[in-house]
Scaffold this motif. Structure first.
Motif, mmCIF file in Angstrom:
data_model
loop_
_atom_site.group_PDB
_atom_site.id
_atom_site.type_symbol
_atom_site.label_atom_id
_atom_site.label_comp_id
_atom_site.label_asym_id
_atom_site.label_seq_id
_atom_site.Cartn_x
_atom_site.Cartn_y
_atom_site.Cartn_z
ATOM 1 N N VAL A 70 0.842 -1.194 0.000
ATOM 2 C CA VAL A 70 0.000 0.000 0.000
ATOM 3 C C VAL A 70 0.879 1.246 0.000
ATOM 4 O O VAL A 70 1.842 1.357 0.767
ATOM 5 C CB VAL A 70 -0.960 0.001 1.210
ATOM 6 N N SER B 113 4.187 1.587 -5.823
ATOM 7 C CA SER B 113 3.723 1.421 -7.197
ATOM 8 C C SER B 113 4.252 0.144 -7.821
ATOM 9 O O SER B 113 5.353 -0.305 -7.507
ATOM 10 C CB SER B 113 4.160 2.607 -8.060
ATOM 11 N N LYS C 253 -0.586 2.631 -8.563
ATOM 12 C CA LYS C 253 -0.358 2.853 -7.140
ATOM 13 C C LYS C 253 -1.223 1.856 -6.381
ATOM 14 O O LYS C 253 -2.425 1.727 -6.653
ATOM 15 C CB LYS C 253 -0.732 4.276 -6.740
ATOM 16 N N VAL D 176 -3.457 0.923 -3.641
ATOM 17 C CA VAL D 176 -4.310 1.701 -2.742
ATOM 18 C C VAL D 176 -4.801 0.852 -1.573
ATOM 19 O O VAL D 176 -4.865 1.329 -0.439
ATOM 20 C CB VAL D 176 -5.512 2.289 -3.517
ATOM 21 N N GLU D 177 -5.138 -0.411 -1.851
ATOM 22 C CA GLU D 177 -5.699 -1.270 -0.806
ATOM 23 C C GLU D 177 -5.291 -2.708 -1.038
ATOM 24 O O GLU D 177 -5.325 -3.191 -2.169
ATOM 25 C CB GLU D 177 -7.231 -1.158 -0.812
ATOM 26 N N TRP E 194 -5.950 -0.896 -7.127
ATOM 27 C CA TRP E 194 -4.901 -0.052 -7.682
ATOM 28 C C TRP E 194 -5.516 1.223 -8.250
ATOM 29 O O TRP E 194 -6.659 1.212 -8.707
ATOM 30 C CB TRP E 194 -4.188 -0.739 -8.841
ATOM 31 N N GLN E 195 -4.715 2.288 -8.277
ATOM 32 C CA GLN E 195 -5.091 3.493 -9.006
ATOM 33 C C GLN E 195 -4.036 3.714 -10.084
ATOM 34 O O GLN E 195 -2.835 3.645 -9.811
ATOM 35 C CB GLN E 195 -5.149 4.713 -8.101
ATOM 36 N N THR F 231 -9.439 3.328 -11.586
ATOM 37 C CA THR F 231 -9.054 2.342 -10.577
ATOM 38 C C THR F 231 -9.318 0.943 -11.100
ATOM 39 O O THR F 231 -10.232 0.724 -11.905
ATOM 40 C CB THR F 231 -9.810 2.545 -9.252
#
Length: 148
Positions: free
Chosen positions: A42, A45, A59, A61-62, A71-72, A84
């Motif tokens: 988290v 990247s 990135k 995210v969770e 991911w973003q 996302t």
């Protein structure tokens, strides 16, 4: 906003096996693209490279073990930036169910249609990797058009 949605069942795999395939760099390389780098943690990247066809930087995210990966998109094609990508995992009998979402597309253009089909191709590669130990990541994936 339109979204790409897919569902795939992975037979006789634990949700943890599928989660590992979605989070371990060597496993991501085994089903999406063999040129995968980064840290699947988290705030970090993961970078996915597809030769001269492009790239995506995600990135993380969770991460919810055996349940969810989110991911973003922070770099790549303009249409993807800010969208996302999520994988929600659950069990149903002998299957781990993967509910896939690529959300936040601004419009459903031709590139989105292409990406929807390619996501389906790569989700089948994920299924194969977890079920048999062998996926079909780029550059060995199914080619659907001139984009790949």
């Amino acid at each position: 906003m339109p979204d790409i949605l897919h569902k795939v069942g992975i037979k006789s795999a634990s949700a943890n096996d599928a989660y590992t395939a979605l989070t371990a760099i060597e496993s991501l390389s085994g089903w999406w693209t063999n040129d995968t780098q980064g840290e699947s943690k988290v705030g970090k990247s993961v970078k996915f490279r597809f030769g001269d066809r492009g790239f995506f930087d995600m990135k993380v995210v969770e991460l919810d073990p055996a349940k969810r990966v989110l991911w973003q998109v922070v770099d790549g094609p303009e249409e993807w930036i800010g969208t996302t990508v999520s994988f929600d995992l659950s069990r149903d009998g002998d299957y781990t169910i993967v509910l896939f979402k690529h959300q936040g597309w601004k419009e459903p253009g031709e590139f989105m249609h292409h990406c929807s089909t390619k996501w389906a191709v790569f989700l089948m590669s994920l299924k194969s990797l977890v079920e048999t130990g062998k996926g079909a990541p780029f550059p060995n994936d199914v080619q659907i058009d001139n984009w790949g």
